[in-house]
Design a protein around this motif. Structure first.
Motif, PDB file in Angstrom:
ATOM      1  N   PRO A 176      15.215  -0.342 -15.364  1.00  9.26           N
ATOM      2  CA  PRO A 176      15.278   1.059 -14.920  1.00  9.26           C
ATOM      3  C   PRO A 176      15.092   2.032 -16.080  1.00  9.26           C
ATOM      4  O   PRO A 176      15.713   1.881 -17.134  1.00  9.26           O
ATOM      5  N   ALA A 177      14.234   3.002 -15.870  1.00  8.68           N
ATOM      6  CA  ALA A 177      13.882   3.935 -16.934  1.00  8.68           C
ATOM      7  C   ALA A 177      13.338   5.219 -16.317  1.00  8.68           C
ATOM      8  O   ALA A 177      13.087   5.289 -15.108  1.00  8.68           O
ATOM      9  N   ALA A 178      13.143   6.236 -17.156  1.00  6.44           N
ATOM     10  CA  ALA A 178      12.635   7.518 -16.685  1.00  6.44           C
ATOM     11  C   ALA A 178      11.879   8.207 -17.813  1.00  6.44           C
ATOM     12  O   ALA A 178      12.156   7.968 -18.994  1.00  6.44           O
ATOM     13  N   LEU A 179      10.948   9.050 -17.449  1.00  5.64           N
ATOM     14  CA  LEU A 179      10.271   9.860 -18.461  1.00  5.64           C
ATOM     15  C   LEU A 179      11.280  10.778 -19.132  1.00  5.64           C
ATOM     16  O   LEU A 179      12.226  11.256 -18.498  1.00  5.64           O
ATOM     17  N   CYS A 180      11.082  11.051 -20.407  1.00  6.34           N
ATOM     18  CA  CYS A 180      11.982  11.941 -21.136  1.00  6.34           C
ATOM     19  C   CYS A 180      11.180  12.729 -22.155  1.00  6.34           C
ATOM     20  O   CYS A 180       9.962  12.593 -22.257  1.00  6.34           O
ATOM     21  N   ARG A 204      15.998  15.509 -16.515  1.00  7.82           N
ATOM     22  CA  ARG A 204      15.959  16.915 -16.104  1.00  7.82           C
ATOM     23  C   ARG A 204      15.268  17.772 -17.158  1.00  7.82           C
ATOM     24  O   ARG A 204      15.359  17.508 -18.358  1.00  7.82           O
ATOM     25  N   VAL A 205      14.588  18.813 -16.689  1.00 11.02           N
ATOM     26  CA  VAL A 205      13.836  19.697 -17.589  1.00 11.02           C
ATOM     27  C   VAL A 205      14.724  20.229 -18.700  1.00 11.02           C
ATOM     28  O   VAL A 205      14.308  20.288 -19.870  1.00 11.02           O
ATOM     29  N   GLU A 206      15.960  20.617 -18.362  1.00 15.93           N
ATOM     30  CA  GLU A 206      16.842  21.207 -19.366  1.00 15.93           C
ATOM     31  C   GLU A 206      17.114  20.225 -20.502  1.00 15.93           C
ATOM     32  O   GLU A 206      17.037  20.583 -21.687  1.00 15.93           O
ATOM     33  N   GLU A 207      17.427  18.994 -20.130  1.00 16.93           N
ATOM     34  CA  GLU A 207      17.745  17.983 -21.139  1.00 16.93           C
ATOM     35  C   GLU A 207      16.517  17.662 -21.980  1.00 16.93           C
ATOM     36  O   GLU A 207      16.603  17.513 -23.209  1.00 16.93           O
ATOM     37  N   ALA A 208      15.358  17.530 -21.331  1.00 14.70           N
ATOM     38  CA  ALA A 208      14.136  17.210 -22.057  1.00 14.70           C
ATOM     39  C   ALA A 208      13.751  18.333 -23.021  1.00 14.70           C
ATOM     40  O   ALA A 208      13.353  18.084 -24.169  1.00 14.70           O
ATOM     41  N   ALA A 209      13.862  19.581 -22.572  1.00 14.56           N
ATOM     42  CA  ALA A 209      13.483  20.710 -23.429  1.00 14.56           C
ATOM     43  C   ALA A 209      14.398  20.817 -24.646  1.00 14.56           C
ATOM     44  O   ALA A 209      13.926  21.087 -25.761  1.00 14.56           O
ATOM     45  N   ILE A 210      15.693  20.610 -24.452  1.00 14.16           N
ATOM     46  CA  ILE A 210      16.624  20.649 -25.578  1.00 14.16           C
ATOM     47  C   ILE A 210      16.289  19.538 -26.568  1.00 14.16           C
ATOM     48  O   ILE A 210      16.289  19.741 -27.792  1.00 14.16           O
ATOM     49  N   GLU A 258       0.830  -1.209   0.000  1.00 19.49           N
ATOM     50  CA  GLU A 258       0.000   0.000   0.000  1.00 19.49           C
ATOM     51  C   GLU A 258       0.863   1.257   0.000  1.00 19.49           C
ATOM     52  O   GLU A 258       0.537   2.244  -0.674  1.00 19.49           O
ATOM     53  N   GLU A 259       1.962   1.229   0.761  1.00 23.57           N
ATOM     54  CA  GLU A 259       2.865   2.388   0.769  1.00 23.57           C
ATOM     55  C   GLU A 259       3.472   2.615  -0.615  1.00 23.57           C
ATOM     56  O   GLU A 259       3.582   3.761  -1.071  1.00 23.57           O
ATOM     57  N   LEU A 260       3.849   1.528  -1.276  1.00 16.97           N
ATOM     58  CA  LEU A 260       4.434   1.643  -2.612  1.00 16.97           C
ATOM     59  C   LEU A 260       3.412   2.161  -3.604  1.00 16.97           C
ATOM     60  O   LEU A 260       3.719   3.032  -4.430  1.00 16.97           O
ATOM     61  N   LEU A 261       2.185   1.675  -3.524  1.00 10.28           N
ATOM     62  CA  LEU A 261       1.126   2.162  -4.409  1.00 10.28           C
ATOM     63  C   LEU A 261       0.883   3.655  -4.190  1.00 10.28           C
ATOM     64  O   LEU A 261       0.669   4.404  -5.148  1.00 10.28           O
ATOM     65  N   ALA A 262       0.930   4.092  -2.950  1.00 12.81           N
ATOM     66  CA  ALA A 262       0.725   5.513  -2.655  1.00 12.81           C
ATOM     67  C   ALA A 262       1.838   6.358  -3.254  1.00 12.81           C
ATOM     68  O   ALA A 262       1.600   7.456  -3.780  1.00 12.81           O
ATOM     69  N   ARG A 263       3.088   5.856  -3.197  1.00 11.73           N
ATOM     70  CA  ARG A 263       4.218   6.606  -3.753  1.00 11.73           C
ATOM     71  C   ARG A 263       4.193   6.641  -5.271  1.00 11.73           C
ATOM     72  O   ARG A 263       4.711   7.565  -5.884  1.00 11.73           O
ATOM     73  N   GLN A 264       3.592   5.618  -5.884  1.00  8.27           N
ATOM     74  CA  GLN A 264       3.634   5.471  -7.341  1.00  8.27           C
ATOM     75  C   GLN A 264       2.275   5.693  -7.979  1.00  8.27           C
ATOM     76  O   GLN A 264       1.961   5.123  -9.021  1.00  8.27           O
ATOM     77  N   SER A 265       1.470   6.538  -7.370  1.00  5.38           N
ATOM     78  CA  SER A 265       0.179   6.937  -7.950  1.00  5.38           C
ATOM     79  C   SER A 265      -0.731   5.752  -8.246  1.00  5.38           C
ATOM     80  O   SER A 265      -1.506   5.773  -9.199  1.00  5.38           O
ATOM     81  N   GLY A 266      -0.634   4.690  -7.436  1.00  4.47           N
ATOM     82  CA  GLY A 266      -1.523   3.558  -7.603  1.00  4.47           C
ATOM     83  C   GLY A 266      -1.068   2.531  -8.610  1.00  4.47           C
ATOM     84  O   GLY A 266      -1.865   1.690  -9.038  1.00  4.47           O
ATOM     85  N   ASP A 326      22.055   8.114 -16.184  1.00  3.33           N
ATOM     86  CA  ASP A 326      22.059   8.430 -14.748  1.00  3.33           C
ATOM     87  C   ASP A 326      22.312   9.912 -14.485  1.00  3.33           C
ATOM     88  O   ASP A 326      21.719  10.500 -13.581  1.00  3.33           O
ATOM     89  N   ALA A 327      23.174  10.513 -15.265  1.00  4.92           N
ATOM     90  CA  ALA A 327      23.518  11.919 -15.047  1.00  4.92           C
ATOM     91  C   ALA A 327      22.389  12.854 -15.466  1.00  4.92           C
ATOM     92  O   ALA A 327      22.353  14.008 -15.031  1.00  4.92           O
ATOM     93  N   LYS A 328      21.476  12.385 -16.286  1.00  2.00           N
ATOM     94  CA  LYS A 328      20.409  13.236 -16.810  1.00  2.00           C
ATOM     95  C   LYS A 328      19.090  13.077 -16.070  1.00  2.00           C
ATOM     96  O   LYS A 328      18.162  13.854 -16.299  1.00  2.00           O
ATOM     97  N   VAL A 329      18.995  12.058 -15.201  1.00  2.00           N
ATOM     98  CA  VAL A 329      17.717  11.708 -14.588  1.00  2.00           C
ATOM     99  C   VAL A 329      17.664  12.111 -13.119  1.00  2.00           C
ATOM    100  O   VAL A 329      18.638  11.975 -12.376  1.00  2.00           O
ATOM    101  N   LEU A 330      16.491  12.594 -12.710  1.00  2.00           N
ATOM    102  CA  LEU A 330      16.205  12.845 -11.300  1.00  2.00           C
ATOM    103  C   LEU A 330      15.427  11.627 -10.790  1.00  2.00           C
ATOM    104  O   LEU A 330      14.200  11.559 -10.884  1.00  2.00           O
ATOM    105  N   TRP A 331      16.150  10.660 -10.273  1.00  2.00           N
ATOM    106  CA  TRP A 331      15.552   9.380  -9.895  1.00  2.00           C
ATOM    107  C   TRP A 331      14.620   9.494  -8.704  1.00  2.00           C
ATOM    108  O   TRP A 331      13.737   8.647  -8.514  1.00  2.00           O
ATOM    109  N   GLN A 332      14.776  10.524  -7.886  1.00  2.00           N
ATOM    110  CA  GLN A 332      13.968  10.625  -6.671  1.00  2.00           C
ATOM    111  C   GLN A 332      12.569  11.154  -6.934  1.00  2.00           C
ATOM    112  O   GLN A 332      11.710  11.099  -6.038  1.00  2.00           O
TER     113      GLN A 332
END
Length: 312
Positions: free
Chosen positions: A69-73, A131-137, A5-13, A118-124
């Motif tokens: 492991p992945a991130a929005l971009c 990062r916004v800068e990298e995505a916008a470019i 339940e804690e994990l679901l709360a952190r990850q929007s369900g 790793d250098a471009k992502v805000l994993w937390q």
């Protein structure tokens, strides 16, 4: 189930089978949760904690977890950060993985393979994102026209999620990028305060090529709370408000514009309101008229004719 339940709360369900197993859930436990409809299948190996349609944020979490492991971009990272302006989220979720990986994304996910992930992502962040800068470019460099590229960079800065300086630093860090010179010029202008497509257009199509005096931009003014004036010719006490009527599509927006104009008049200043047609369809004619208006206020210069003036 407390940790689930804690994990679901952190990850929007949203949760993945891999995460459930890591928390100690046996296959029978997962099947029981599905049978009771406490979890429903969103995509293979990805579960949602309700039976309705997933929100955009839940789709984004599902996309990231599906190829972890992945991130929005790209555009999805800007949407998640609130740096996409008025652009609506598209049907696809943009997700970045390390360049050395080639996972098979589920339907609705557009995969990008990035170096130095790793250098471009805000994993937390929730969900993790480039990062916004990298995505916008990335988004600006891939637009089909220059107008759209300006909009991407201007929206990112106007959101207050980044700055022209940080975007320029990100651009400098790219060894290969489309539209490099153009994007650098746009960021220099945005850094001077041209924080929208309309403001950039006024600067580069009206003011600069016709030799008008250099104005200050986004000047803070406070007759009633914090207000920012678009273009201010300080020594002449003249203000140009850039009316993006393309976006001011309701009575409240229009009322706010009129209030701003009235505040200026009460202070004894003079303002004119210029829109998309004056800037992008008739920039030369607009420059000549603004020049005459400034001369009436004491400017001793003369508007110059640019190479396009004969056709305007």
């Amino acid at each position: 189930m407390g940790r689930v339940e804690e994990l679901l709360a952190r990850q929007s369900g949203v949760v993945s089978r891999r995460q459930l197993v890591a928390l100690g859930c046996a296959p029978n436990d997962v099947r029981r949760l599905l049978r009771r409809r406490e979890l429903v299948i969103c995509s293979p190996g990805i579960y949602l904690d309700h039976t309705g349609d997933p929100t955009w944020l839940q789709r984004a979490w599902g996309a990231v977890l599906a190829v972890w492991p992945a991130a929005l971009c790209h555009e999805s990272a800007l949407q998640a950060a609130g740096a996409a302006g008025r652009r609506a989220a598209g049907p696809l979720i943009d997700v970045a993985v390390d360049r050395g990986r080639s996972p098979g994304p589920p339907p609705g996910v557009r995969l990008h393979r990035l170096a130095d992930l790793d250098a471009k992502v805000l994993w937390q962040l929730s969900p993790p994102r480039v990062r916004v800068e990298e995505a916008a470019i990335d988004v600006a460099s891939e637009t089909r026209d220059y107008f759209s590229a300006v909009a991407v960079l201007a929206d990112a800065v106007q959101s207050r999620r980044t700055s022209a300086t940080r975007l320029a630093t990100a651009l400098d860090g790219r060894s290969r990028i489309a539209k490099r010179d153009f994007l650098g010029q746009v960021l220099a202008d945005v850094g001077q305060g041209a924080c929208s497509v309309l403001e950039h257009g006024y600067l580069t199509r009206v003011e600069r090529p016709h030799g008008l005096p250099t104005a200050r931009r986004q000047v803070r003014d406070s007759p009633r709370g914090a207000v920012y004036r678009d273009v201010v010719y300080v020594s002449l006490d003249r203000i140009v408000e850039l009316d993006g009527a393309l976006f001011h599509d309701n009575a409240t927006d229009r009322d706010q514009d009129l209030e701003r104009d009235l505040d200026v008049a009460v202070l004894g200043r003079v303002t004119v309101r210029v829109g998309w047609g004056q800037v992008f369809r008739r920039p030369c004619r607009t420059a000549l008229r603004i020049g005459g208006w400034l001369r009436a206020a004491g400017w001793d210069g003369v508007p110059m004719r640019c190479p396009d003036c004969c056709g305007d």
